[in-house]
Design a protein around this motif. Structure first.
Motif, PDB file in Angstrom:
ATOM      1  N   ILE A 146     101.402   6.331  33.442  1.00 39.06           N
ATOM      2  CA  ILE A 146     100.595   7.475  33.894  1.00 39.06           C
ATOM      3  C   ILE A 146     101.265   8.095  35.119  1.00 39.06           C
ATOM      4  CG2 ILE A 146      98.341   8.258  34.747  1.00 39.06           C
ATOM      5  CD1 ILE A 146      97.884   7.202  32.014  1.00 39.06           C
ATOM      6  N   TYR A 147     101.497   9.401  35.066  1.00 39.36           N
ATOM      7  CA  TYR A 147     102.096  10.131  36.188  1.00 39.36           C
ATOM      8  C   TYR A 147     100.980  10.806  36.981  1.00 39.36           C
ATOM      9  CZ  TYR A 147     106.669   9.430  34.059  1.00 39.36           C
ATOM     10  OH  TYR A 147     107.815   8.857  33.562  1.00 39.36           O
ATOM     11  N   VAL A 148     100.979  10.583  38.289  1.00 40.42           N
ATOM     12  CA  VAL A 148      99.961  11.214  39.139  1.00 40.42           C
ATOM     13  C   VAL A 148     100.656  11.926  40.305  1.00 40.42           C
ATOM     14  CG1 VAL A 148      98.207   9.461  38.581  1.00 40.42           C
ATOM     15  CG2 VAL A 148      99.588   9.187  40.633  1.00 40.42           C
ATOM     16  N   PRO A 149     100.062  13.013  40.805  1.00 40.79           N
ATOM     17  CA  PRO A 149     100.675  13.684  41.961  1.00 40.79           C
ATOM     18  C   PRO A 149     100.492  12.881  43.246  1.00 40.79           C
ATOM     19  CG  PRO A 149      98.717  14.886  41.192  1.00 40.79           C
ATOM     20  CD  PRO A 149      98.876  13.711  40.296  1.00 40.79           C
ATOM     21  N   GLU A 150     101.436  13.029  44.173  1.00 38.54           N
ATOM     22  CA  GLU A 150     101.286  12.352  45.469  1.00 38.54           C
ATOM     23  C   GLU A 150     100.001  12.875  46.113  1.00 38.54           C
ATOM     24  OE1 GLU A 150     104.336  13.307  48.295  1.00 38.54           O
ATOM     25  OE2 GLU A 150     104.281  15.433  47.851  1.00 38.54           O
ATOM     26  N   GLY A 151      99.354  12.035  46.859  1.00 39.41           N
ATOM     27  CA  GLY A 151      98.088  12.461  47.455  1.00 39.41           C
ATOM     28  C   GLY A 151      96.899  12.050  46.598  1.00 39.41           C
ATOM     29  N   THR A 152      97.158  11.558  45.385  1.00 38.76           N
ATOM     30  CA  THR A 152      96.057  11.050  44.550  1.00 38.76           C
ATOM     31  C   THR A 152      95.421   9.866  45.278  1.00 38.76           C
ATOM     32  OG1 THR A 152      97.162  11.730  42.533  1.00 38.76           O
ATOM     33  CG2 THR A 152      95.538   9.986  42.301  1.00 38.76           C
ATOM     34  N   SER A 153      94.103   9.815  45.257  1.00 42.50           N
ATOM     35  CA  SER A 153      93.425   8.788  46.067  1.00 42.50           C
ATOM     36  C   SER A 153      93.776   7.381  45.586  1.00 42.50           C
ATOM     37  CB  SER A 153      91.914   8.998  46.020  1.00 42.50           C
ATOM     38  OG  SER A 153      91.404   8.553  44.786  1.00 42.50           O
ATOM     39  N   ALA A 154      93.791   6.475  46.543  1.00 41.82           N
ATOM     40  CA  ALA A 154      94.124   5.080  46.243  1.00 41.82           C
ATOM     41  C   ALA A 154      93.135   4.499  45.228  1.00 41.82           C
ATOM     42  CB  ALA A 154      94.096   4.276  47.538  1.00 41.82           C
ATOM     43  N   LYS A 155      91.900   4.986  45.312  1.00 40.22           N
ATOM     44  CA  LYS A 155      90.856   4.477  44.403  1.00 40.22           C
ATOM     45  C   LYS A 155      91.201   4.813  42.948  1.00 40.22           C
ATOM     46  CE  LYS A 155      85.924   5.133  43.575  1.00 40.22           C
ATOM     47  NZ  LYS A 155      84.772   5.937  43.950  1.00 40.22           N
ATOM     48  N   LYS A 156      91.663   6.045  42.744  1.00 37.98           N
ATOM     49  CA  LYS A 156      92.030   6.465  41.379  1.00 37.98           C
ATOM     50  C   LYS A 156      93.245   5.700  40.868  1.00 37.98           C
ATOM     51  CE  LYS A 156      90.469  11.253  41.406  1.00 37.98           C
ATOM     52  NZ  LYS A 156      90.963  12.623  41.531  1.00 37.98           N
ATOM     53  N   ILE A 157      94.225   5.530  41.759  1.00 37.00           N
ATOM     54  CA  ILE A 157      95.434   4.807  41.350  1.00 37.00           C
ATOM     55  C   ILE A 157      95.069   3.368  40.991  1.00 37.00           C
ATOM     56  CG2 ILE A 157      97.650   3.910  42.185  1.00 37.00           C
ATOM     57  CD1 ILE A 157      97.925   6.571  43.743  1.00 37.00           C
ATOM     58  N   LYS A 158      94.148   2.811  41.769  1.00 39.49           N
ATOM     59  CA  LYS A 158      93.725   1.433  41.491  1.00 39.49           C
ATOM     60  C   LYS A 158      93.025   1.347  40.124  1.00 39.49           C
ATOM     61  CE  LYS A 158      91.317  -2.516  43.289  1.00 39.49           C
ATOM     62  NZ  LYS A 158      90.208  -2.998  44.075  1.00 39.49           N
ATOM     63  N   GLN A 159      92.154   2.339  39.867  1.00 37.10           N
ATOM     64  CA  GLN A 159      91.450   2.351  38.569  1.00 37.10           C
ATOM     65  C   GLN A 159      92.448   2.333  37.424  1.00 37.10           C
ATOM     66  OE1 GLN A 159      88.964   5.867  38.638  1.00 37.10           O
ATOM     67  NE2 GLN A 159      87.119   4.679  38.866  1.00 37.10           N
ATOM     68  N   ILE A 160      93.454   3.204  37.538  1.00 35.18           N
ATOM     69  CA  ILE A 160      94.429   3.325  36.454  1.00 35.18           C
ATOM     70  C   ILE A 160      95.262   2.051  36.338  1.00 35.18           C
ATOM     71  CG2 ILE A 160      96.470   4.620  35.665  1.00 35.18           C
ATOM     72  CD1 ILE A 160      95.195   7.123  37.024  1.00 35.18           C
ATOM     73  N   SER A 161      95.718   1.522  37.487  1.00 34.90           N
ATOM     74  CA  SER A 161      96.586   0.347  37.405  1.00 34.90           C
ATOM     75  C   SER A 161      95.812  -0.913  37.020  1.00 34.90           C
ATOM     76  CB  SER A 161      97.391   0.153  38.690  1.00 34.90           C
ATOM     77  OG  SER A 161      96.527   0.123  39.779  1.00 34.90           O
ATOM     78  N   CYS A 162      94.514  -0.932  37.280  1.00 33.46           N
ATOM     79  CA  CYS A 162      93.692  -2.070  36.838  1.00 33.46           C
ATOM     80  C   CYS A 162      93.717  -2.226  35.319  1.00 33.46           C
ATOM     81  CB  CYS A 162      92.238  -1.904  37.281  1.00 33.46           C
ATOM     82  SG  CYS A 162      91.927  -2.513  38.917  1.00 33.46           S
ATOM     83  N   HIS A 163      93.910  -1.106  34.634  1.00 31.93           N
ATOM     84  CA  HIS A 163      93.980  -1.168  33.171  1.00 31.93           C
ATOM     85  C   HIS A 163      95.373  -1.577  32.692  1.00 31.93           C
ATOM     86  CE1 HIS A 163      89.975   0.291  32.619  1.00 31.93           C
ATOM     87  NE2 HIS A 163      90.194   1.426  33.227  1.00 31.93           N
ATOM     88  N   GLY A 164      96.250  -1.885  33.642  1.00 28.00           N
ATOM     89  CA  GLY A 164      97.578  -2.369  33.267  1.00 28.00           C
ATOM     90  C   GLY A 164      98.613  -1.275  33.075  1.00 28.00           C
ATOM     91  N   ALA A 165      98.256  -0.031  33.409  1.00 21.18           N
ATOM     92  CA  ALA A 165      99.224   1.066  33.238  1.00 21.18           C
ATOM     93  C   ALA A 165     100.223   1.070  34.395  1.00 21.18           C
ATOM     94  CB  ALA A 165      98.484   2.397  33.190  1.00 21.18           C
ATOM     95  N   ASN A 166     101.438   1.563  34.120  1.00 18.00           N
ATOM     96  CA  ASN A 166     102.421   1.772  35.185  1.00 18.00           C
ATOM     97  C   ASN A 166     102.133   3.135  35.799  1.00 18.00           C
ATOM     98  OD1 ASN A 166     103.916  -0.524  34.089  1.00 18.00           O
ATOM     99  ND2 ASN A 166     104.489   0.909  32.459  1.00 18.00           N
ATOM    100  N   VAL A 167     101.875   3.171  37.107  1.00 19.44           N
ATOM    101  CA  VAL A 167     101.556   4.447  37.756  1.00 19.44           C
ATOM    102  C   VAL A 167     102.816   5.003  38.424  1.00 19.44           C
ATOM    103  CG1 VAL A 167     100.112   5.612  39.464  1.00 19.44           C
ATOM    104  CG2 VAL A 167      99.185   3.693  38.156  1.00 19.44           C
ATOM    105  N   HIS A 168     103.190   6.224  38.063  1.00 21.23           N
ATOM    106  CA  HIS A 168     104.339   6.903  38.677  1.00 21.23           C
ATOM    107  C   HIS A 168     103.804   7.989  39.603  1.00 21.23           C
ATOM    108  CE1 HIS A 168     107.274   5.312  35.631  1.00 21.23           C
ATOM    109  NE2 HIS A 168     106.141   5.186  34.958  1.00 21.23           N
TER     110      HIS A 168
END
Ligand SMILES: [Zn+2]
Length: 373
Positions: A146-168
């Protein structure tokens, strides 16, 4: 069913197995028309998810892994918002496994990816769609970037990575992020599971229409209020009602009242100027970030859909969003600002002159408020 993609501009066809995600002419891809029989008797009454409309979905008869992937999404309630306004109904689409309507599209798209034998998906999103794709990919045993823009909240990044996705995390804007994901898909790194580009996503959101048809027992509403940015719900809903019409199950498609945020309203501008194409605008900022899309890839299709229903596109002014969110919460529904903007704009339009709307109206509550605090 070996269904093909078809270019919306030049009609060139592609096999989804090739992992292509847009036409060589640059056009967005739709799904080739596929025939299916469907009536109320075909609803799988013991299936408590949107797969109860399986006969209308683009899967082969043999494919049944959707049973392992589904988390019971869909079948959301339709209830009156307030006892004093019995014709104003809300469809509570945030009651989904990842708390937004995007699960409709994600479960169908990821199931299709599974059927196609995809090992890895790529998606770009800073919000609900990324969350939803990450959750379903994990459940399907498909690797996910999953690609996210810089500045995306830590909470959202955590949600996505909790599902095992690689966050870019991508430096730059939302558009730069989409570009990075698109480049990765172009390099063949994975199947582009984009809610904007991939037409299978709309096969999921079309179940919004099938549910209304089933739940209101043929008493189809006069109008549908739909927030629009990329058009994932609007186009899916339109396709669904168009299918029901072609199947002879309903006699007209409800009028679509589409809502844009006044701070970012390219489709509204094109509609107002009676144009066939949508030109990009500058996003001047809005709380309704779920629909703040400055350059909608399917803008032309959205305009066609709204016009085909004799619908209208209106805007939500920023100063009404907070009050609308509070009002909805007082009615028991704690929603995202984008949903509040949708409600505010509609209420303003409806109260103004009623605009000839006499029957029932359905407003979707697309995302849970807890995701935006
Ligand atoms: Zn083309």
């Amino acid at each position: 069913m070996s269904i093909k993609y078809i270019c919306s501009e030049c009609s060139k066809k592609y096999d989804p197995k090739t992992l292509v995600f847009r036409c060589e002419c640059g056009g967005v891809l739709d799904l080739e028309h596929f025939d299916f029989e469907f009536s109320k008797d075909d609803i799988l009454s013991n299936e408590w998810s949107l797969f109860r409309y399986l006969k209308a979905l683009p899967f082969t008869k043999e494919f049944n892994q959707w049973k392992e992937i589904s988390m019971g999404e869909g079948l959301t309630p339709i209830v009156p918002l307030d006892k004093d306004m019995p014709d104003i109904l809300v469809k509570v689409d945030y009651l989904m496994p990842t708390l937004s309507f995007k699960d409709r599209g994600a479960v169908v798209l990821i199931s299709k990816a599974k059927e196609l034998g995809v090992k890895k998906v790529i998606q770009d999103s800073s919000g609900n769609a990324g969350n939803s794709i990450a959750a379903y990919a994990s459940r399907a045993g498909i690797e996910c970037d999953i690609y996210v823009p810089e500045g995306t909240s830590a909470k959202k990044i955590k949600q996505i990575s909790c599902h095992g996705a690689n966050v870019h995390i991508v430096k730059g804007s939302r558009e730069d992020t989409a570009h990075e994901a698109l480049m990765a898909a172009e390099r063949g790194e994975g199947f582009y599971a984009s809610h904007v580009y991939n037409p299978f996503f709309y096969q999921g959101t079309k179940t919004y229409a099938y549910e209304i048809y089933e739940q209101l027992d043929l008493n189809i509403p006069e109008a549908l209020v739909i927030p629009v940015g990329n058009g994932t719900l609007l186009l899916g809903c339109y396709y669904g009602f168009k299918e029901l019409l072609n199947l002879g199950l309903i006699d007209k498609i409800p009028k679509i009242i589409a809502i844009q945020a006044s701070g970012c309203a390219p489709i509204y501008e094109a509609f107002k100027a009676n144009k066939r194409f949508v030109e990009a605008v500058i996003n001047t900022g809005t709380l309704a970030e779920g629909i703040a899309i400055a350059k909608p890839m399917r803008g032309k299709q959205i305009l066609e859909a709204v016009r085909a229903t004799s619908g209208v596109i209106i805007t939500a002014s920023e100063d009404k969003i907070v009050a609308a969110r509070e009002y909805l919460a007082q009615k028991g529904f704690y929603v995202e600002p984008t949903t509040a903007a949708t409600f505010a704009a509609f209420l303003n339009y409806y109260k103004e002159k009623n605009h000839g709307i006499k029957g029932k109206v359905i407003i979707p509550l697309c995302g849970a408020g807890l995701k935006k605090d």
